[in-house]
Structure formats: C-alpha cells, structure tokens
Motif scaffolding. Structure first.
Motif, PDB file in Angstrom:
ATOM      1  N   THR A 126       0.827  -1.200   0.000  1.00  0.00           N
ATOM      2  CA  THR A 126       0.000   0.000   0.000  1.00  0.00           C
ATOM      3  C   THR A 126       0.862   1.252   0.000  1.00  0.00           C
ATOM      4  OG1 THR A 126      -1.732  -1.179   1.198  1.00  0.00           O
ATOM      5  CG2 THR A 126      -1.830   1.217   1.220  1.00  0.00           C
ATOM      6  N   GLN A 127       1.881   1.281   0.847  1.00  0.00           N
ATOM      7  CA  GLN A 127       2.755   2.445   0.907  1.00  0.00           C
ATOM      8  C   GLN A 127       3.518   2.643  -0.388  1.00  0.00           C
ATOM      9  OE1 GLN A 127       5.184   1.754   4.351  1.00  0.00           O
ATOM     10  NE2 GLN A 127       3.562   2.289   5.807  1.00  0.00           N
ATOM     11  N   VAL A 128       3.995   1.553  -0.985  1.00  0.00           N
ATOM     12  CA  VAL A 128       4.726   1.656  -2.248  1.00  0.00           C
ATOM     13  C   VAL A 128       3.829   2.214  -3.350  1.00  0.00           C
ATOM     14  CG1 VAL A 128       5.696   0.258  -4.102  1.00  0.00           C
ATOM     15  CG2 VAL A 128       6.483  -0.080  -1.766  1.00  0.00           C
ATOM     16  N   THR A 129       2.588   1.740  -3.407  1.00  0.00           N
ATOM     17  CA  THR A 129       1.670   2.216  -4.440  1.00  0.00           C
ATOM     18  C   THR A 129       1.416   3.710  -4.308  1.00  0.00           C
ATOM     19  OG1 THR A 129       0.589   0.050  -4.508  1.00  0.00           O
ATOM     20  CG2 THR A 129      -0.622   1.905  -5.435  1.00  0.00           C
ATOM     21  N   LEU A 130       1.153   4.167  -3.090  1.00  0.00           N
ATOM     22  CA  LEU A 130       0.878   5.588  -2.888  1.00  0.00           C
ATOM     23  C   LEU A 130       2.133   6.438  -3.082  1.00  0.00           C
ATOM     24  CD1 LEU A 130      -1.581   5.464   0.128  1.00  0.00           C
ATOM     25  CD2 LEU A 130      -2.098   5.816  -2.265  1.00  0.00           C
ATOM     26  N   ILE A 131       3.293   5.933  -2.671  1.00  0.00           N
ATOM     27  CA  ILE A 131       4.532   6.679  -2.890  1.00  0.00           C
ATOM     28  C   ILE A 131       4.784   6.891  -4.375  1.00  0.00           C
ATOM     29  CG2 ILE A 131       7.047   6.498  -2.723  1.00  0.00           C
ATOM     30  CD1 ILE A 131       6.668   5.286   0.042  1.00  0.00           C
ATOM     31  N   MET A 132       4.547   5.858  -5.169  1.00  0.00           N
ATOM     32  CA  MET A 132       4.746   5.997  -6.613  1.00  0.00           C
ATOM     33  C   MET A 132       3.767   6.999  -7.216  1.00  0.00           C
ATOM     34  SD  MET A 132       7.332   4.703  -7.831  1.00  0.00           S
ATOM     35  CE  MET A 132       6.792   5.309  -9.436  1.00  0.00           C
ATOM     36  N   ARG A 133       2.548   7.016  -6.737  1.00  0.00           N
ATOM     37  CA  ARG A 133       1.585   7.998  -7.241  1.00  0.00           C
ATOM     38  C   ARG A 133       2.010   9.414  -6.864  1.00  0.00           C
ATOM     39  NH1 ARG A 133      -3.039   5.521  -9.116  1.00  0.00           N
ATOM     40  NH2 ARG A 133      -3.320   3.349  -8.483  1.00  0.00           N
ATOM     41  N   ILE A 134       2.529   9.573  -5.647  1.00  0.00           N
ATOM     42  CA  ILE A 134       2.996  10.893  -5.220  1.00  0.00           C
ATOM     43  C   ILE A 134       4.186  11.343  -6.052  1.00  0.00           C
ATOM     44  CG2 ILE A 134       4.018  12.164  -3.304  1.00  0.00           C
ATOM     45  CD1 ILE A 134       2.377  10.388  -1.425  1.00  0.00           C
ATOM     46  N   VAL A 135       5.153  10.437  -6.244  1.00  0.00           N
ATOM     47  CA  VAL A 135       6.339  10.776  -7.042  1.00  0.00           C
ATOM     48  C   VAL A 135       5.945  11.138  -8.467  1.00  0.00           C
ATOM     49  CG1 VAL A 135       8.458   9.827  -8.035  1.00  0.00           C
ATOM     50  CG2 VAL A 135       7.919   9.418  -5.632  1.00  0.00           C
ATOM     51  N   THR A 136       5.039  10.360  -9.058  1.00  0.00           N
ATOM     52  CA  THR A 136       4.600  10.648 -10.425  1.00  0.00           C
ATOM     53  C   THR A 136       3.930  12.014 -10.507  1.00  0.00           C
ATOM     54  OG1 THR A 136       4.278   8.292 -10.824  1.00  0.00           O
ATOM     55  CG2 THR A 136       3.196   9.815 -12.337  1.00  0.00           C
ATOM     56  N   ALA A 137       3.074  12.320  -9.518  1.00  0.00           N
ATOM     57  CA  ALA A 137       2.395  13.614  -9.531  1.00  0.00           C
ATOM     58  C   ALA A 137       3.385  14.766  -9.362  1.00  0.00           C
ATOM     59  CB  ALA A 137       1.341  13.651  -8.429  1.00  0.00           C
ATOM     60  N   VAL A 138       4.348  14.615  -8.452  1.00  0.00           N
ATOM     61  CA  VAL A 138       5.325  15.679  -8.215  1.00  0.00           C
ATOM     62  C   VAL A 138       6.199  15.894  -9.442  1.00  0.00           C
ATOM     63  CG1 VAL A 138       7.357  16.308  -6.859  1.00  0.00           C
ATOM     64  CG2 VAL A 138       5.337  15.383  -5.722  1.00  0.00           C
ATOM     65  N   VAL A 139       6.682  14.807 -10.043  1.00  0.00           N
ATOM     66  CA  VAL A 139       7.527  14.930 -11.240  1.00  0.00           C
ATOM     67  C   VAL A 139       6.745  15.562 -12.390  1.00  0.00           C
ATOM     68  CG1 VAL A 139       8.785  13.618 -12.991  1.00  0.00           C
ATOM     69  CG2 VAL A 139       9.044  13.034 -10.585  1.00  0.00           C
ATOM     70  N   ALA A 140       5.474  15.176 -12.541  1.00  0.00           N
ATOM     71  CA  ALA A 140       4.658  15.758 -13.613  1.00  0.00           C
ATOM     72  C   ALA A 140       4.459  17.254 -13.404  1.00  0.00           C
ATOM     73  CB  ALA A 140       3.310  15.043 -13.684  1.00  0.00           C
ATOM     74  N   VAL A 141       4.195  17.653 -12.155  1.00  0.00           N
ATOM     75  CA  VAL A 141       4.015  19.082 -11.879  1.00  0.00           C
ATOM     76  C   VAL A 141       5.303  19.851 -12.117  1.00  0.00           C
ATOM     77  CG1 VAL A 141       3.556  20.737 -10.031  1.00  0.00           C
ATOM     78  CG2 VAL A 141       2.110  18.730 -10.276  1.00  0.00           C
ATOM     79  N   VAL A 142       6.431  19.330 -11.663  1.00  0.00           N
ATOM     80  CA  VAL A 142       7.714  20.011 -11.865  1.00  0.00           C
ATOM     81  C   VAL A 142       8.054  20.099 -13.350  1.00  0.00           C
ATOM     82  CG1 VAL A 142      10.196  19.847 -11.441  1.00  0.00           C
ATOM     83  CG2 VAL A 142       8.583  19.373  -9.589  1.00  0.00           C
ATOM     84  N   ALA A 143       7.817  19.007 -14.091  1.00  0.00           N
ATOM     85  CA  ALA A 143       8.097  19.026 -15.525  1.00  0.00           C
ATOM     86  C   ALA A 143       7.200  20.030 -16.244  1.00  0.00           C
ATOM     87  CB  ALA A 143       7.904  17.630 -16.111  1.00  0.00           C
ATOM     88  N   ALA A 144       5.915  20.074 -15.875  1.00  0.00           N
ATOM     89  CA  ALA A 144       5.014  21.037 -16.510  1.00  0.00           C
ATOM     90  C   ALA A 144       5.433  22.467 -16.200  1.00  0.00           C
ATOM     91  CB  ALA A 144       3.581  20.782 -16.046  1.00  0.00           C
ATOM     92  N   ALA A 145       5.843  22.712 -14.942  1.00  0.00           N
ATOM     93  CA  ALA A 145       6.304  24.056 -14.588  1.00  0.00           C
ATOM     94  C   ALA A 145       7.565  24.429 -15.355  1.00  0.00           C
ATOM     95  CB  ALA A 145       6.556  24.133 -13.087  1.00  0.00           C
ATOM     96  N   ALA A 146       8.497  23.481 -15.488  1.00  0.00           N
ATOM     97  CA  ALA A 146       9.717  23.749 -16.245  1.00  0.00           C
ATOM     98  C   ALA A 146       9.414  24.031 -17.713  1.00  0.00           C
ATOM     99  CB  ALA A 146      10.679  22.569 -16.111  1.00  0.00           C
ATOM    100  N   MET A 147       8.450  23.308 -18.285  1.00  0.00           N
ATOM    101  CA  MET A 147       8.065  23.566 -19.671  1.00  0.00           C
ATOM    102  C   MET A 147       7.461  24.954 -19.841  1.00  0.00           C
ATOM    103  SD  MET A 147       6.424  19.930 -20.889  1.00  0.00           S
ATOM    104  CE  MET A 147       7.425  18.456 -21.061  1.00  0.00           C
ATOM    105  N   LEU A 148       6.618  25.363 -18.885  1.00  0.00           N
ATOM    106  CA  LEU A 148       5.993  26.681 -18.982  1.00  0.00           C
ATOM    107  C   LEU A 148       7.009  27.807 -18.842  1.00  0.00           C
ATOM    108  CD1 LEU A 148       2.715  26.113 -16.919  1.00  0.00           C
ATOM    109  CD2 LEU A 148       2.961  26.234 -19.405  1.00  0.00           C
ATOM    110  N   LEU A 149       8.042  27.567 -18.032  1.00  0.00           N
ATOM    111  CA  LEU A 149       9.053  28.604 -17.834  1.00  0.00           C
ATOM    112  C   LEU A 149       9.915  28.827 -19.079  1.00  0.00           C
ATOM    113  CD1 LEU A 149      10.236  27.879 -14.178  1.00  0.00           C
ATOM    114  CD2 LEU A 149       8.802  29.757 -14.997  1.00  0.00           C
ATOM    115  N   THR A 150       9.850  27.924 -20.047  1.00  0.00           N
ATOM    116  CA  THR A 150      10.612  28.140 -21.289  1.00  0.00           C
ATOM    117  C   THR A 150       9.976  29.183 -22.186  1.00  0.00           C
ATOM    118  OG1 THR A 150       9.425  26.330 -22.381  1.00  0.00           O
ATOM    119  CG2 THR A 150      11.480  25.774 -21.233  1.00  0.00           C
ATOM    120  N   PHE A 151       8.725  29.562 -21.903  1.00  0.00           N
ATOM    121  CA  PHE A 151       8.036  30.583 -22.698  1.00  0.00           C
ATOM    122  C   PHE A 151       8.156  31.931 -21.990  1.00  0.00           C
ATOM    123  CE2 PHE A 151       6.062  26.542 -23.669  1.00  0.00           C
ATOM    124  CZ  PHE A 151       5.944  26.575 -25.054  1.00  0.00           C
TER     125      PHE A 151
END
Length: 362
Positions: A126-151
């Motif tokens: 259970t902890q592994v599943t939720l940790i992976m979801r958290i990591v995926t969400a955080v990485v996606a948000v950081v990547a989206a923010a980095a992409m937006l900052l290129t404009f």
C-alpha cells in the motif's frame, strides 16, 4: 544540397550515437542482471531504455542543432530550440518516473520474498503504491512548470500573479476543500496503517477486499465481483471493520432458530462431527449453546474458527447447511413451527366456567 546533406549527417549521427549508447546500456544491465539474479532491479531498469534513448537523442540535437548551416533551420532557430528543450524535459521526467518505479518495485519484491507475514507485505505494498503515485504527480508538476518557464510570455504572467498568490491560494483551498481532505486522508491511510491493499473489510454493510488505494479514492471488490469506490476520507472519519488487522485468524458464528424441544446435546455432537470433516475449519475451537429464547423458539449459536475470512465464510455455510439438513432428517420436530390451532382448555378451568352464573363477577 550541401546543407541538406549536413542536416541528414547530423541527425543520422545523433540517431546512431543514441542507439549505440542505448545498446551499451542495455547490455550492461543484462550482464548485471545475470550476475545478480536475486535482485530484480537490473531487469526492471531495462524498461527505461526507450525513455533514455529519447532523452539522449534530444540532448544531442539540442547541443549541435545551432551548428547546422541550413537556412530554414536558422530562421526558426528559437522555435526549434524550444521544442527540443520541451522534449528534453518531458523525456527526463519520463525517465525519472521509470527509474524510481524500478527501484521501488525491486525493493518491494525483495521485501515480499523475505517476509512471511502477509499483513506486513500488504502494508508495504500500500505504501509503495501511494509513494509511486505521489512521485509521479510531483515529477509531472515540476516538468510542466519547467516547460511553462521556457516561454517568456508565461514568465511575465507568472511574475504578475505572485502578488495575488495569497488570495488565489485561499480561494483554491476553500474550493478544493473536499479534494484536499481526501489527499491528506490518503497520506494518513498510507502511513497510518489503517487499511491496506488486500485487507478484508466491511464498509457500509458490504463485505469485500480492498483492491486499489489512491490519493483520493479507495476501491473495494465485493464477494459478488462488484466494485465499491469510496473517498479515502470515509475511512478516516467513520468506523469500519477490518478483518485483516491483528492477524488473519477469525472466529465466526452461526445462528439457528429451533423449537423448544430441540435436542441441544445431540446438536453439539453433530457440530463436532461436521467440523471434523470440514477442511475450512482450522481446529482452534468450536462451541454450541442456546443464547436466547422466545415464546415460539430458541436461538442456538454455533461458534467456529478458521485461518482467514474466506475459510470462515466456507465453514459457516457448511455448518449452517449440514445442521439444518440433519435436523430436517433426524429431528424434524426441532425445526421452528408456527401454531395456528386454538390451545386446549384444561378441564378444571372449563368446569369452573360452566358453574358460574351468567353475568356474575369473578
């Protein structure tokens, strides 16, 4: 023509370099997996080869595209550079998620192989599943923010919004109160060990097994293959039954309504005989007693034990079916009956009533 040849040479060289680097990396991972078969990490890391190739290809092109002497490319140099940067950020985020997933899954696999306690395995899962979801969400948000900052235009918009960030945060918090509550409830479930994937639970009167836990909802698979989806905040704010807590061994009851003339001692002997032939019974204990009585029947309670919830259900059904069948065959008078005839009046009482004068007081 020479410019076109130059472009093809640069792109082709980048592809060959990327393919060669990916091939070498894959071979190294295969050798590491062959040397250490007890660790599934190296084989899981091979799933990252596509993302690594895309990352390397974008990085190589991003480094050399300015050196290409081709007029259409030089006219759109800024746009090409931005596209390559976006691909580079996306491929990097993809690679980070896959590498993290491989590391976490391999750690869980090794833990599951070395642990014999199923409850601990479910907790870590259970902890592994939720940790992976958290990591995926955080990485996606950081990547989206980095992409937006290129404009450049979005940078200016973001700077102008900083002044009103406090108000926007308050409004967003009020509007998303339920969502944020579920989010924090998901963290509480993951690390508070309240409920785990694979646990047998009873929620809202439904018996089932926890099939999936996310940061916002929890799915329970019932015995008839239905799926009940509930917000995770339900499990932090309301009571529920978790049959997998404190060990999987369970004790269950079977209630039968019988006539007052039921041979309870014989029923007790029959229950022992039924349990000795029932594979679902774990042999820890059993009992049979009259727990209640009514004007028309008695309540007989049989207690059985089993190693888990599934075997307990099977044992209870077997005891109920075989006891009723035995009573119907050997002692049909012990089954509950509904009296529809008038009760017989005692002769002494009838004589006393007949000797009284009509209209006289008692």
């Amino acid at each position: 023509m020479n410019s076109l040849v130059h472009v093809l040479a640069v792109v082709g060289g980048s592809i060959l370099l990327t393919f060669a680097a990916g091939r070498v990396t894959d071979l190294l991972l295969r050798r590491a997996d062959a040397r250490h078969p007890e660790t599934p990490l190296w084989n899981m890391l091979r799933r990252c080869r596509t993302s690594v190739r895309v990352l390397l290809f974008a990085a190589v092109l991003r480094a050399v595209y300015r050196q290409i002497a081709w007029e259409p490319l030089q006219e759109h140099e800024a746009a090409v550079g931005r596209v390559l940067t976006l691909v580079l950020i996306g491929a990097g985020a993809w690679c980070v998620v896959l590498v993290t997933s491989a590391v976490v899954e391999s750690s869980y696999a090794r833990y599951a192989l070395g642990t014999r306690d199923p409850s601990r395995v479910r907790r870590v899962r259970t902890q592994v599943t939720l940790i992976m979801r958290i990591v995926t969400a955080v990485v996606a948000v950081v990547a989206a923010a980095a992409m937006l900052l290129t404009f450049p235009d979005l940078r200016a918009v973001g700077t102008s919004l900083l002044a009103s960030a406090g108000i926007i945060g308050i409004v967003a918090g009020v509007a998303a109160q339920s969502t944020l509550g579920n989010l924090f409830a998901g963290f509480q479930i993951a690390f508070g060990d309240m409920v785990r994937i694979g646990d047998t639970v009873v929620v809202a009167g439904e018996w089932g097994v926890v099939e999936e836990i996310t940061l916002t909802f929890l799915a329970v698979r019932t015995w008839d293959e239905r799926r009940i989806t509930m917000p995770v905040s339900y499990f932090t704010g309301r009571p529920f039954e978790n049959w997998s807590r404190g060990g999987v061994q369970m004790t269950g009851t079977v209630f039968l309504h019988c006539d007052h003339t039921t041979p309870v001692a014989l029923m007790r002997e029959k229950l022992q005989e039924i349990l000795e032939g029932c594979e679902a019974w774990d042999g820890r204990g059993w009992d049979l007693a009259v727990t209640d009585t009514t004007p028309s029947a008695i309540v007989v309670r049989a207690i059985v034990t089993a190693k888990d919830a599934d075997d307990l259900w099977t044992a209870r059904c077997a005891v109920r079916e075989q006891l009723v069948a035995w009573l119907a065959e050997k002692h049909p008078y012990a089954l509950p009956r509904v009296s529809t005839s008038a009760a017989a009046v005692p002769s002494a009482y009838a004589d006393g009533v007949s000797k009284r004068a009509p209209g006289s007081d008692a």
